[in-house]
Design a protein around this motif. Structure first.
Motif, mmCIF file in Angstrom:
data_model
loop_
_atom_site.group_PDB
_atom_site.id
_atom_site.type_symbol
_atom_site.label_atom_id
_atom_site.label_comp_id
_atom_site.label_asym_id
_atom_site.label_seq_id
_atom_site.Cartn_x
_atom_site.Cartn_y
_atom_site.Cartn_z
ATOM 1 N N GLY A 163 0.370 11.818 -26.445
ATOM 2 C CA GLY A 163 0.773 10.966 -27.556
ATOM 3 C C GLY A 163 0.822 9.498 -27.197
ATOM 4 O O GLY A 163 1.485 9.085 -26.253
ATOM 5 N N LEU A 164 0.093 8.699 -27.970
ATOM 6 C CA LEU A 164 0.142 7.246 -27.784
ATOM 7 C C LEU A 164 1.509 6.662 -28.104
ATOM 8 O O LEU A 164 1.962 5.722 -27.436
ATOM 9 C CB LEU A 164 -0.943 6.586 -28.637
ATOM 10 C CG LEU A 164 -2.364 6.657 -28.059
ATOM 11 C CD1 LEU A 164 -3.382 6.257 -29.112
ATOM 12 C CD2 LEU A 164 -2.483 5.761 -26.840
ATOM 13 N N PRO A 165 2.218 7.159 -29.144
ATOM 14 C CA PRO A 165 3.571 6.624 -29.370
ATOM 15 C C PRO A 165 4.493 6.825 -28.171
ATOM 16 O O PRO A 165 5.317 5.961 -27.862
ATOM 17 C CB PRO A 165 4.052 7.408 -30.600
ATOM 18 C CG PRO A 165 2.810 7.809 -31.309
ATOM 19 C CD PRO A 165 1.818 8.085 -30.229
ATOM 20 N N LEU A 169 1.740 -5.150 -22.330
ATOM 21 C CA LEU A 169 0.359 -5.015 -22.820
ATOM 22 C C LEU A 169 0.014 -3.555 -23.052
ATOM 23 O O LEU A 169 -0.661 -3.205 -24.035
ATOM 24 C CB LEU A 169 -0.612 -5.640 -21.814
ATOM 25 C CG LEU A 169 -0.634 -7.170 -21.744
ATOM 26 C CD1 LEU A 169 -1.545 -7.634 -20.616
ATOM 27 C CD2 LEU A 169 -1.099 -7.760 -23.071
ATOM 28 N N ALA A 170 0.484 -2.689 -22.140
ATOM 29 C CA ALA A 170 0.232 -1.261 -22.328
ATOM 30 C C ALA A 170 0.907 -0.750 -23.595
ATOM 31 O O ALA A 170 0.322 0.048 -24.356
ATOM 32 C CB ALA A 170 0.722 -0.480 -21.107
ATOM 33 N N ALA A 198 0.148 1.073 -29.161
ATOM 34 C CA ALA A 198 0.475 1.048 -30.587
ATOM 35 C C ALA A 198 -0.753 0.714 -31.427
ATOM 36 O O ALA A 198 -0.995 1.321 -32.484
ATOM 37 C CB ALA A 198 1.597 0.047 -30.838
ATOM 38 N N TRP A 199 -1.541 -0.251 -30.963
ATOM 39 C CA TRP A 199 -2.741 -0.638 -31.720
ATOM 40 C C TRP A 199 -3.757 0.493 -31.741
ATOM 41 O O TRP A 199 -4.359 0.811 -32.778
ATOM 42 C CB TRP A 199 -3.350 -1.885 -31.101
ATOM 43 C CG TRP A 199 -4.599 -2.361 -31.785
ATOM 44 C CD1 TRP A 199 -4.700 -3.037 -32.962
ATOM 45 C CD2 TRP A 199 -5.943 -2.165 -31.317
ATOM 46 N NE1 TRP A 199 -6.012 -3.289 -33.277
ATOM 47 C CE2 TRP A 199 -6.803 -2.765 -32.273
ATOM 48 C CE3 TRP A 199 -6.498 -1.558 -30.201
ATOM 49 C CZ2 TRP A 199 -8.178 -2.757 -32.126
ATOM 50 C CZ3 TRP A 199 -7.873 -1.561 -30.058
ATOM 51 C CH2 TRP A 199 -8.705 -2.149 -31.011
ATOM 52 N N LEU A 200 -4.000 1.147 -30.588
ATOM 53 C CA LEU A 200 -4.956 2.245 -30.534
ATOM 54 C C LEU A 200 -4.510 3.420 -31.392
ATOM 55 O O LEU A 200 -5.333 4.109 -32.004
ATOM 56 C CB LEU A 200 -5.140 2.695 -29.079
ATOM 57 C CG LEU A 200 -5.951 1.753 -28.184
ATOM 58 C CD1 LEU A 200 -5.841 2.182 -26.732
ATOM 59 C CD2 LEU A 200 -7.413 1.714 -28.625
ATOM 60 N N ALA A 244 6.641 -6.086 -38.883
ATOM 61 C CA ALA A 244 6.423 -5.279 -40.091
ATOM 62 C C ALA A 244 5.096 -5.635 -40.752
ATOM 63 O O ALA A 244 4.393 -4.758 -41.276
ATOM 64 C CB ALA A 244 7.579 -5.477 -41.063
ATOM 65 N N ALA A 245 4.744 -6.923 -40.713
ATOM 66 C CA ALA A 245 3.473 -7.343 -41.315
ATOM 67 C C ALA A 245 2.286 -6.742 -40.571
ATOM 68 O O ALA A 245 1.272 -6.378 -41.175
ATOM 69 C CB ALA A 245 3.378 -8.862 -41.318
ATOM 70 N N LEU A 246 2.398 -6.627 -39.254
ATOM 71 C CA LEU A 246 1.302 -6.053 -38.477
ATOM 72 C C LEU A 246 1.133 -4.561 -38.758
ATOM 73 O O LEU A 246 0.034 -4.025 -38.673
ATOM 74 C CB LEU A 246 1.552 -6.273 -36.976
ATOM 75 C CG LEU A 246 1.525 -7.733 -36.507
ATOM 76 C CD1 LEU A 246 1.877 -7.809 -35.039
ATOM 77 C CD2 LEU A 246 0.154 -8.358 -36.766
ATOM 78 N N ALA A 247 2.259 -3.887 -39.063
ATOM 79 C CA ALA A 247 2.201 -2.440 -39.307
ATOM 80 C C ALA A 247 1.941 -2.108 -40.772
ATOM 81 O O ALA A 247 1.440 -1.027 -41.083
ATOM 82 C CB ALA A 247 3.500 -1.784 -38.848
#
Length: 479
Positions: free
Chosen positions: A37-39, A84-85, A90-92, A178-181
């Protein structure tokens, strides 16, 4: 307090965990299979970054050490890699969730590759922390023109403005995240975040901070030895005594003709100023409000090492004047030793043991040996052979401790000093003041004085030193 080895182990463990995650992610070949899991990776990296930051803050002694020492820079590098990780995971995760089944293996390979690269960086930085020398804790420079001073009087109104600005900025950061998500309300969240950030009413730096320079948090790394202290005294008399006085009382022969009366270089100097600021002032000089130089710059006449020698001399002299009251901790002068069991050749070699340093008087009664500590006897001109665990013979050792006692060398006989396990001066008993031990840090009680000089009183002092150790790390080289 965590040591450097523990900090390095934590950094290596975080890198190894990320590397294991990367290897596990590469082992999921099927397009529809659920990999690691990435999360969980994002949460774990974020938690590890916070933990390392706390450990580094404790080991490097706060923000100055994190920003100004080699150890602090490596800790921040590992924290940056972990952040960074976390952000990358989160982005991936978001991109992979919207990808088709055919595209997911490619995204999985990308996440494994990026995580593996960051894991290797964390392992490299952790290994570098492990291999750091002891002086890596020394603060090399301070990168800002301002610093926090706990003694600076700050009004409640200024503090309220600061906390309000911090709350607004924190809310803006939450809205930005929140804006990014978010998808539908992204523009509204970005607009609200920008409005909050621009409306934050930050107080001026002058209201909360004091001016600083690149050497503000530096401390002397020279051995606090008898030779360096006495060399500092000779340099002081040659370059500084004409203005500041031979006794550092501000009454030199040239004092009356100066635009500003010279400072008294006593305990208050070290109570109110950082050592690095003092070094900067000696090297760069000072100015009166009109801009005219009040003190010449000695950066050309004295090299940095010599300036530290002068400051160490003045620091020990200030300790003599007030017993260390209100001052930072003062190390015991390091002297050459002749120990009967050969355990050490210098005082710094006895770290880890409580010490009693006694100025030997040939015709005085011998001090009874105490098995709870080691006794170091100072002798002058080879006068007699005292019954002590170690002996420091010679004029330099004698003169250095006379400086710590604040008495002429001819009057030092009979003085005693207690040195804790880390090499700090903690209490002293001056000639003519027996049996009273005095201390500036309540080791001798709230009044700083203990009249009981018996074995029982000495035991109380030893217990008090162990109960209240000095946490400041001694970055001075021992030899």
């Amino acid at each position: 307090m965590v040591n450097t080895g523990g900090l390095a182990l934590a950094a290596v463990a975080a890198g190894a965990a990320m590397l294991a995650w990367s290897r596990s992610a590469r082992r999921v070949p099927q397009a529809g299979a659920a990999g690691p899991g990435l999360p969980w990776l994002a949460a774990g990296a974020l938690g590890a970054a916070g933990g390392l930051l706390v450990l580094g803050w404790r080991q490097a002694q706060g923000v100055p050490g994190l920003l100004g020492s080699r150890l602090g820079h490596l800790v921040l590098a590992v924290v940056l890699v972990l952040l960074l990780a976390a952000v990358g995971a989160a982005w991936l995760h978001r991109r992979q969730a919207s990808a088709s089944a055919a595209e997911r293996p490619a995204w999985r390979r990308l996440e494994a590759m990026l995580t593996g690269a960051l894991a290797l960086l964390a392992l490299v930085f952790g290994t570098a922390i492990w291999r750091l020398p002891g002086e890596a804790l020394a603060i090399a420079h301070w990168p800002f023109a301002w610093r926090y001073d706990p003694d600076l009087p700050v009004s409640p109104h200024t503090w309220r403005r600061l906390w309000a600005a911090l709350a607004q900025t924190g809310a803006a950061a939450v809205l930005l995240a929140a804006a990014l998500a978010a998808g539908r309300w992204r523009l509204a969240c970005l607009a609200a975040a920008a409005a909050l950030a621009l409306a934050a009413d930050w107080p001026r730096p002058q209201m909360l901070l004091t001016e600083a320079n690149r050497s503000s948090y530096q401390r002397s790394a020279l051995p606090f030895s008898d030779a360096n202290l006495l060399d500092g005294g000779r340099l002081y008399q040659a370059h500084c005594a004409a203005c500041h006085g031979a006794a550092a009382d501000g009454r030199g022969e040239r004092a009356a003709g100066l635009p500003v009366w010279p400072s008294v270089l006593g305990p208050a100097l070290f109570e109110n100023r950082l050592e690095g600021d003092l070094h900067w002032r000696v090297a760069e000089g000072g100015q009166v409000p009109s801009g005219r130089p009040a003190m010449p710059a000695f950066g050309q006449a004295l090299d940095p090492r010599q300036i530290w020698q002068v400051l160490d001399y003045l620091r020990l002299r200030a300790y003599a004047a007030g017993g260390g009251a209100g001052m930072p901790a003062v190390p015991a002068p390091v002297v050459a030793l002749d120990c009967r069991d050969g355990r050490a050749t210098r005082l710094s070699g006895l770290r880890g043991l409580p010490l009693r340093v006694v100025a030997y008087a040939p015709r005085a009664p011998e001090e009874p040996q105490d098995p709870r500590l080691l006794t170091v006897a100072l002798t002058r001109d080879g006068a007699g052979r005292p019954d002590a665990d170690c002996v420091a013979a010679g004029a330099q050792a004698w003169d250095a401790y006379a400086l710590a006692a604040g008495v002429p060398p001819d009057e030092l006989a009979g003085a005693q000093f207690l040195v804790d396990r880390r090499g700090w001066l903690r209490a002293r008993r001056l000639p003519g003041a027996a049996p009273a031990w005095t201390s500036a840090d309540n080791v001798c009680g709230p009044a700083g004085r203990m009249e009981d000089g018996s074995a029982g009183g000495l035991g109380e002092l030893l217990l008090a030193m162990d109960r209240a150790p000095i946490a400041l790390p001694d970055i001075r080289r021992e030899q």
